[in-house]
Scaffold this motif. Structure first.
Motif, PDB file in Angstrom:
ATOM      1  N   PHE A  32       0.828  -1.199   0.000  1.00  0.00           N
ATOM      2  CA  PHE A  32       0.000   0.000   0.000  1.00  0.00           C
ATOM      3  C   PHE A  32       0.866   1.253   0.000  1.00  0.00           C
ATOM      4  O   PHE A  32       0.624   2.174  -0.768  1.00  0.00           O
ATOM      5  N   VAL A  69      -3.575   4.182  -5.917  1.00  0.00           N
ATOM      6  CA  VAL A  69      -4.182   3.165  -5.055  1.00  0.00           C
ATOM      7  C   VAL A  69      -5.383   2.524  -5.749  1.00  0.00           C
ATOM      8  O   VAL A  69      -5.545   1.300  -5.731  1.00  0.00           O
ATOM      9  N   ARG A  73      -5.612  -1.408  -6.859  1.00  0.00           N
ATOM     10  CA  ARG A  73      -6.695  -2.283  -6.395  1.00  0.00           C
ATOM     11  C   ARG A  73      -7.400  -2.946  -7.576  1.00  0.00           C
ATOM     12  O   ARG A  73      -7.704  -4.133  -7.540  1.00  0.00           O
ATOM     13  N   ARG A  74      -7.662  -2.185  -8.619  1.00  0.00           N
ATOM     14  CA  ARG A  74      -8.317  -2.742  -9.800  1.00  0.00           C
ATOM     15  C   ARG A  74      -7.421  -3.802 -10.442  1.00  0.00           C
ATOM     16  O   ARG A  74      -7.879  -4.876 -10.824  1.00  0.00           O
ATOM     17  N   LYS A  77      -7.342  -7.036  -8.378  1.00  0.00           N
ATOM     18  CA  LYS A  77      -8.570  -7.845  -8.470  1.00  0.00           C
ATOM     19  C   LYS A  77      -8.504  -8.799  -9.647  1.00  0.00           C
ATOM     20  O   LYS A  77      -8.982  -9.923  -9.564  1.00  0.00           O
ATOM     21  N   GLU A  80      -4.564 -11.658  -9.295  1.00  0.00           N
ATOM     22  CA  GLU A  80      -4.260 -12.029  -7.914  1.00  0.00           C
ATOM     23  C   GLU A  80      -2.847 -12.558  -7.798  1.00  0.00           C
ATOM     24  O   GLU A  80      -2.369 -13.272  -8.656  1.00  0.00           O
TER      25      GLU A  80
END
Length: 149
Positions: A32, A69, A73-74, A77, A80
């Motif tokens: 992050f 960020v 995240r996209r 998803k 993985e």
């Protein structure tokens, strides 16, 4: 002490913040802080090349950080990250294929079996105590067993 801090160009501050955040990502991995570090470094580089106000620098950092960020995240998803051992923390999955011995008869689909020094709840076809069966799966902490072939 504060004189040199006040005379420091803002772009050096942004670059230093970026390096500190990148080091923090290495020390406390969480995937992050690296995006915030990237936003700080880019803000520092833009502030170095273009003379923009501090308020605009903060706004640029906020927009970049939020954008990085959200993009990460996209991307995560759809892509993985899988570890080298997906069953590392899944003891039931690690036992698939192993042989157990029935300790309490499997009656109406449930019973108990031992593997090593542990006794497990099991689901499977009826079997009497002492029968050896193979683990074919698990349902939470309950092992699914089948007769040996």
């Amino acid at each position: 002490m504060t004189d040199w801090l006040n005379s420091l160009d803002p772009h050096w501050t942004w670059l230093a913040i970026g390096l500190v955040l990148a080091a923090a990502e290495i020390a406390v991995p969480g995937f992050f802080l690296i995006w915030l570090a990237g936003a700080a470094v880019i803000t520092g580089l833009v502030a170095w090349v273009m003379p923009i106000s501090f308020a605009l620098q903060v706004l640029l950092f906020a927009v970049l950080a939020l954008g990085f960020v959200m993009a990460a995240r996209r991307w995560l998803k759809t892509n993985e990250i899988e570890g080298l051992d997906p069953a590392m923390n899944d003891r039931g999955a690690r036992l698939i294929g192993e042989i157990v011995q029935i300790t309490h008869a499997i009656d109406n689909g449930t019973g108990r079996a031992s593997h090593g020094d542990t006794e497990w709840l099991v689901k499977g076809p009826d079997a009497s105590p002492g029968t050896k069966m193979r683990i074919s799966g698990h349902d939470g902490a309950v092992l699914v067993v089948e007769h040996l072939h």
